[in-house]
Write a protein that holds these residues in place. Structure first.
Motif, PDB file in Angstrom:
ATOM      1  N   UNK B 363       0.831  -1.205   0.000  1.00  0.00           N
ATOM      2  CA  UNK B 363       0.000   0.000   0.000  1.00  0.00           C
ATOM      3  C   UNK B 363       0.863   1.252   0.000  1.00  0.00           C
ATOM      4  N   UNK B 364       1.905   1.254   0.854  1.00  0.00           N
ATOM      5  CA  UNK B 364       2.690   2.496   0.887  1.00  0.00           C
ATOM      6  C   UNK B 364       3.512   2.648  -0.385  1.00  0.00           C
ATOM      7  N   UNK B 365       4.001   1.565  -0.946  1.00  0.00           N
ATOM      8  CA  UNK B 365       4.705   1.684  -2.238  1.00  0.00           C
ATOM      9  C   UNK B 365       3.808   2.336  -3.282  1.00  0.00           C
ATOM     10  N   UNK B 366       2.553   1.918  -3.255  1.00  0.00           N
ATOM     11  CA  UNK B 366       1.609   2.457  -4.236  1.00  0.00           C
ATOM     12  C   UNK B 366       1.375   3.947  -3.997  1.00  0.00           C
ATOM     13  N   UNK B 367       1.020   4.318  -2.772  1.00  0.00           N
ATOM     14  CA  UNK B 367       0.703   5.728  -2.513  1.00  0.00           C
ATOM     15  C   UNK B 367       1.935   6.621  -2.654  1.00  0.00           C
ATOM     16  N   UNK B 368       3.120   6.053  -2.468  1.00  0.00           N
ATOM     17  CA  UNK B 368       4.335   6.839  -2.645  1.00  0.00           C
ATOM     18  C   UNK B 368       4.557   7.242  -4.096  1.00  0.00           C
ATOM     19  N   UNK B 369       3.850   6.614  -5.010  1.00  0.00           N
ATOM     20  CA  UNK B 369       4.020   6.982  -6.418  1.00  0.00           C
ATOM     21  C   UNK B 369       3.264   8.273  -6.744  1.00  0.00           C
ATOM     22  N   UNK B 370       2.517   8.781  -5.788  1.00  0.00           N
ATOM     23  CA  UNK B 370       1.921  10.109  -5.971  1.00  0.00           C
ATOM     24  C   UNK B 370       3.011  11.156  -5.794  1.00  0.00           C
ATOM     25  N   UNK B 371       2.783  12.364  -6.258  1.00  0.00           N
ATOM     26  CA  UNK B 371       3.727  13.444  -5.971  1.00  0.00           C
ATOM     27  C   UNK B 371       3.689  14.555  -6.994  1.00  0.00           C
ATOM     28  N   UNK B 372       4.150  15.706  -6.547  1.00  0.00           N
ATOM     29  CA  UNK B 372       4.380  16.792  -7.485  1.00  0.00           C
ATOM     30  C   UNK B 372       5.869  16.760  -7.757  1.00  0.00           C
ATOM     31  N   UNK B 373       6.268  16.779  -9.014  1.00  0.00           N
ATOM     32  CA  UNK B 373       7.670  16.479  -9.322  1.00  0.00           C
ATOM     33  C   UNK B 373       8.238  17.432 -10.357  1.00  0.00           C
ATOM     34  N   UNK B 374       9.571  17.535 -10.313  1.00  0.00           N
ATOM     35  CA  UNK B 374      10.265  18.109 -11.451  1.00  0.00           C
ATOM     36  C   UNK B 374      10.628  16.927 -12.340  1.00  0.00           C
ATOM     37  N   UNK B 375      10.110  16.939 -13.548  1.00  0.00           N
ATOM     38  CA  UNK B 375      10.248  15.784 -14.427  1.00  0.00           C
ATOM     39  C   UNK B 375      11.677  15.665 -14.932  1.00  0.00           C
ATOM     40  N   UNK B 376      12.011  14.474 -15.365  1.00  0.00           N
ATOM     41  CA  UNK B 376      13.276  14.274 -16.060  1.00  0.00           C
ATOM     42  C   UNK B 376      13.275  15.136 -17.312  1.00  0.00           C
TER      43      UNK B 376
END
Ligand SMILES: Nc1ncnc2c1ncn2[C@@H]1O[C@H](COP(=O)(O)OP(=O)(O)OP(=O)(O)O)[C@@H](O)[C@H]1O
Ligand SMILES: [Mg+2]
Lengths: 477, 589
Positions: B363-376
């Motif tokens: 579950x935490x692996x999944x929710x950790x894929x959320x985020x606001x990011x600076x893209x590659x």
């Protein structure tokens, strides 16, 4: 479905290693298939059917449909049939009474198969489903007005032992019609597939007589597994009924209403098999895959784009311990498109049908009602009835604690409304109401309240109603 | 050496095989004569355990198992938007053309249309140095989404050829000289293994709210863009309706909707509605920004588990282009149950309520894929000139279906630990048809969004929200007192508070997802509505202080007006409600 059927001679095994509950365990059974059907010949030479539940190494676990009584390890023979379980189907099944394997129980001739279908079916591709949105008029106000059923929906009735769920189901089977846009009932009635799953002889008789009396019998296929029949066959009876329904709906373009009762017996049979296999039990001893298993039945309701036929499911289940959070009603509610909940309290008050509308729900309702389907005022009227009745029920609880003295005039009106709502709107007895009659009655009841209490109804609709005379011009529209 | 083994065990979706040489964990295998798709989930000695994504009935001991040597991947490229896939990214519409209205086994089709020419417009020139994530060119995937064709992860070098003009997904868009005389061809379609998160340059703070158009969420319990929210609730409490409202009205660029182990008819509903519903932000049909993943409850259980990963990988791909993406998962409980079922068939030692011990980690692996990011990579501005950083976000919203509606169970608990917003659905509210049935006492949001609201909506935003929530909670306490000792025990001020709470519940929090005007409430209208209720409250307090009594407050004409604020058309809501507020302040409403 393309099964690989081995052409080799069907081999017979006498290598039973264990018999446990409804299961037999077989050794040295190379080349057998998961879910394959087997024929078991007992020491007296009598044949019974079974199915492979697991294959591992070179042994198999086999579920025996009619039970294992009388089998032994030495002389019992098992033959693998090279195919999964199938049901012979034909349009001539209408009007017939059959057992879970499709064998006649009515003394009539065997069904001449027009097709032989895998009883597990295949999932409908979700991309081709049509969203159920055609209003079914059941004639019952608590359903039509507040928990509207649509063609292709699956809706269970959650009942308690001793409540008239069977009467309600039989009444719906007899009365259900699809209304056209003009509000006129379509003439074409439903074909009914009825599955009696582990119910008593008395209940079976009730249904068959009710079908006869209402003239439903000749458009009905009845599958019967009685309480004293082998419990494993309950798993097949449900699937046989749904396979027949799919055949009638999607090959023969019929609108099919499937009634299955009682799903609690079905779930208990499933638990029995799981226990015999010593599986890790889930909540209250039911297997962890109960949700998936029930979904494999309930999801066989629906409509398909471009096809005329449809399958609507009405399943009855008795809530064990009167508990709606018990896994059987709970998981059912998570799969079906709503639920009709019966109340012992209303039953005691003499309200028939004793439908408690607050926990009841039809998720397809919004798609099936409104202008052009039922009436423009349907949704707001339903919302208002709910809100008012819910307030009335709260007030009843309140006066039970603090007495009536503390109530305001407004509160008293709402209490009166709640009483009349139960007695007149819900408690309609055996009458068959059109949707217009249902909605007009709702307006009549709401007219006892001051206008500004009706906040869920848009202003313009309130204005349209002549407030003093509730059942006015709406029908002439 | 062979990549071929044979079946030695079949138990539901779990198949055991021997004889595969060098199988790797999570390799995709083809099982039996029908070539059913499966994935290696355990290795022990010579024995390979496989979860099969299709119905296993009829599989026979001794049938072959063939390894593909590849993990489970998704195909990423233009043409994803508007599609409906199963949990393994098989295109369901295409499958129905091949095998009819029922899903047959062993049928497969490429997820993207291979014959559509996409007008590819290059964004780089021959000789440019490029690295992972850099945009090589774009195609207009839908009228609202420009699909950015990016340099794949792990590729760096100089552009030695670049296309211009129509390309199909399998055509080469660019050739990159990666050094040592090696050339890499980049096509419009790329693959990515679903169980592996796509890399980013940096994770950024999530400090901007996702605007949903649902008042109780936007005002009381907002989720940040790049955050995660869960919606737990018993059956029929409104999870799916909330998720579908979010899919319709959220201010994001792309929506991935994963129907995981739920109803086929709900998918049909979305499929019928979204092509003809209009996105309020772009005026285009909603389907143009949506990808549907449908693995309904009657479809094989293992594919349910995969569907979540298929969905999130596609979501990350659009995030990497610099878009705001919303992934909706309905329901994560069915995914957890799929894990439990497979784990049971593997005879693993069960943890709490039969779930495997690794449930919380998954579950935490999944929710950790959320985020606001600076893209590659970097984007270039329209002239193809200056590099600009690309910011994308992926917001996750997961429905949770706790048995018996009891939140103390492992999936709710495990998800609560990792999601920042908690929208608890109340059985009691839903029974009263108070929708959305989001409980104002149990729900919360941990995202620091006050600054954003005070800067972008109004300075007194958080004060109003704080006062409203406090008022509602106090009202709940008072109602309990009334239940015990009756209403006489309360003071006039307390009666007023109860009255206002009732008005806020009915007039502000209650919001039908189905009725015209009120389905979507712009932030400005939400603000003015809330302001009106609180102003009315203050007015009432002043009147009581002045000895005017409760009936005088009840008789204020503004009371009826407040009950109908919802119906106010959004365009002039601000002006008309503001006028009402002004009158309340001045004391002539
Ligand atoms: N915002 C809303 N406005 C109006 N009606 C709503 C709203 N939310 C829920 N409902 C009503 O509640 C019903 C059930 O909602 P929904 O299908 O979303 O429940 P659920 O929590 O997803 O249930 P399940 O877990 O069984 O899938 C809807 O069909 C609708 O009648
Ligand atoms: Mg739902």
């Amino acid at each position: 479905m393309a099964e690989s059927r081995p052409s080799l001679v069907l081999k017979e095994y006498r290598t039973l290693s264990e018999i446990r509950g409804p299961l037999i365990f077989l050794n040295r059974a190379a080349g057998i298939a998961y879910q394959e059907v087997v024929r078991i010949t007992d020491p007296d030479g009598v044949m019974r059917l079974g199915r492979v539940l697991e294959v591992s190494g070179n042994h198999g676990v086999i579920q025996v449909f009619i039970g294992t009584a009388g089998l032994d390890l030495k002389r019992t023979r098992v033959r693998f049939m090279g195919d999964v379980a199938r049901l012979d189907v034909s349009p001539a099944m209408l009007g017939r009474v059959l057992d879970g394997a499709g064998q006649p129980l009515d003394g009539g001739p065997p069904i001449v198969p027009a097709a032989s279908l895998d009883i597990n079916g295949s999932p409908i591709n979700p991309a081709v489903r049509a969203h159920p949105s055609e209003f079914i008029q059941t004639g019952i106000s608590a359903i039509d007005g507040l928990n509207t059923l649509t063609r292709g929906q699956k809706l269970p009735i959650f009942t308690l032992s001793g409540l008239p769920a069977n009467e309600l189901a039989a009444q719906i089977a007899a009365q259900a019609r699809v209304s056209g846009p003009s509000g006129q009932a379509e003439t074409e009635p439903f074909a009914v597939v009825f599955a009696a799953i582990g119910i008593t002889h008395r209940e079976v008789t009730f249904f068959t007589e009710a079908f006869q009396a209402s003239g439903t019998a000749e458009r009905t296929v009845v599958f019967i597994n009685r309480a004293d029949d082998p419990s494993i066959m309950r798993l097949y009876t449900a699937r046989a009924a749904l396979t027949t329904a799919e055949y009638l709906a999607f090959v023969h373009d019929q609108h099919v209403l499937v009634i299955m009762t009682d799903m609690t017996n079905y779930c208990e049979a499933l638990r029995e098999v799981a226990a015999a296999r010593e599986e890790v039990p889930g909540r209250r001893g039911y297997p962890g895959y109960l949700y998936s298993d029930l979904a494999s039945l309930y999801e066989r309701a629906g409509r398909i784009r471009g096809r005329r036929g449809s399958i609507t499911q009405l399943v009855i289940l008795t809530m064990p311990d009167d508990d709606i959070t018990h896994p059987i009603p709970d998981l059912t509610g998570y799969i079906t498109e709503g639920q009709i909940v019966l109340s012992r309290d209303l039953h005691r008050k003499g309200v028939y049908p004793p439908i408690d509308v607050l926990p009841s729900l039809s998720r397809q309702m919004k798609a099936g009602i409104g202008e052009g389907k039922t009436r423009a005022d349907h949704a707001p009227v339903a919302a208002e009835l709910y809100a008012l009745y819910a307030r009335g029920r709260d007030l009843r609880r309140l006066i039970a604690i603090i007495g009536e003295a503390a109530l305001s005039d407004e509160d008293r009106l709402i209490l009166d409304f709640a009483d009349r709502f139960e007695r007149e709107f819900v408690g309609q007895g055996q009458t068959n109401r059109t949707i217009d009659e249902t909605l007009d009655l709702a307006w009549e009841l709401m007219a006892m309240l001051p206008r500004d209490l009706l906040t869920r109804i848009p202003e313009r609709m309130l204005q349209q109603r002549v407030w003093a005379e509730p059942d006015d011009t709406e029908r002439a529209r | 050496m062979s990549n071929k083994g044979r079946i030695i065990r079949v138990a539901g979706p779990v198949v055991g095989a021997v004889g595969l040489s060098f199988p790797r964990l999570y390799d995709v295998v083809r099982v039996g004569h029908l070539g059913l798709i499966g994935e290696v989930i355990r290795l022990a000695g010579d024995r390979t355990t496989i979860q099969v994504y299709e119905e296993t009935a009829g599989l026979r001991l001794g049938e072959p198992v063939i390894s593909t040597g590849q993990p489970l991947v998704v195909q990423l490229g233009p043409g994803l938007l508007g599609q409906i896939y199963d949990g393994l990214q098989r295109p369901l519409t295409r499958l129905s053309e091949i095998s009819g209205q029922f899903i047959e086994r062993g049928v497969d089709a490429f997820p993207l249309a291979t014959d559509v020419p996409w007008p590819f417009a290059p964004r780089v020139q021959v000789g440019d140095a490029v690295g992972p994530g850099d945009v090589l060119g774009v195609v207009p995937e839908t009228p609202v989404i420009e699909h950015r064709v990016m340099v794949p992860v792990g590729v760096r070098g100089r552009v030695s050829a670049i296309a211009d003009g129509p390309l199909t997904v399998r055509d080469v868009a660019a050739v990159i000289d990666v050094g040592c005389g090696q050339l890499r061809e980049i096509r419009l379609v790329q693959t990515w293994p679903v169980r592996q998160p796509r890399p980013v340059q940096a994770k950024l703070d999530a400090d901007e709210p996702l605007i949903t158009g649902t008042r109780v969420i936007d005002a009381f319990f907002p989720v940040a863009k790049g955050g995660a929210a869960i919606i737990p609730g018993g059956f029929g409490t409104g999870k799916t309706v909330v998720e579908q409202s979010l899919a319709r009205w959220s201010d994001v660029d792309v929506v991935i909707y994963v129907g995981c182990g739920e109803r086929g008819n709900e998918i049909a509903d979305v499929l019928e509605e979204f092509p003809r519903s209009i996105d309020p932000y772009t005026g285009e049909p909603l389907m143009n920004r949506t990808v549907l993943i449908a693995n309904t409850s009657n479809m094989p259980v293992a594919a349910r588990e995969a569907s979540i990963y298929t969905g999130i990988t596609i979501a990350e791909y659009y995030r990497d282009m610099g878009y705001d993406v919303l992934l909706l998962a309905d329901s994560t409980s069915r995914w957890g149950e799929a894990l439990r079922e497979i784990s049971g068939r593997l005879e693993e030692i069960p943890g709490e309520e039969g779930y495997p011990a690794y449930l919380a980690a998954r579950l935490s692996e999944f929710y950790e894929r959320a985020g606001r990011v600076r893209c590659l990579g970097t984007g270039r501005d329209a002239s193809g000139g200056n590099p600009v950083p690309r910011i994308g976000s992926l917001t996750l919203v997961g429905a949770v279906s706790p048995p018996g509606g009891d939140f103390s169970e492992p999936i709710t608990q495990g998800s609560m630990r990792v999601a920042g917003a908690f929208w608890a659905l109340s059985y009691d509210l839903s029974r009263r048809r108070h929708f959305p049935a989001i409980s104002w006492t149990q729900s919360y949001s941990l995202y620091p969004l006050k600054r954003w609201y005070s800067r972008h909506v109004a300075r007194d935003w958080s004060d109003l929200v704080g006062e409203a929530i406090a008022l509602l909670q106090r009202a709940d306490e008072l109602e309990e007192i009334v239940q015990l000792v009756g209403p006489e025990a309360l003071s006039d001020n307390e009666h007023l508070l109860l009255m206002i709470a009732q008005m806020i519940r009915e007039g502000f929090l209650h919001q039908s997802a189905f009725e015209g005007e009120d389905r979507y409430c712009p932030l400005e209208k939400t603000y003015w509505m809330l302001k009106a209720f609180i102003t009315f409250y203050h007015r009432g307090r002043r009147m009581l202080d002045a000895g005017q009594g409760l009936d005088a407050v009840r008789a204020l004409p503004a009371r009826a007006a407040l009950a109908r604020l919802k119906e106010e058309p959004a365009e002039n809501a601000a002006t008309s409600i503001k006028a009402l507020v002004d009158q309340l302040v001045e004391g002539d409403a």
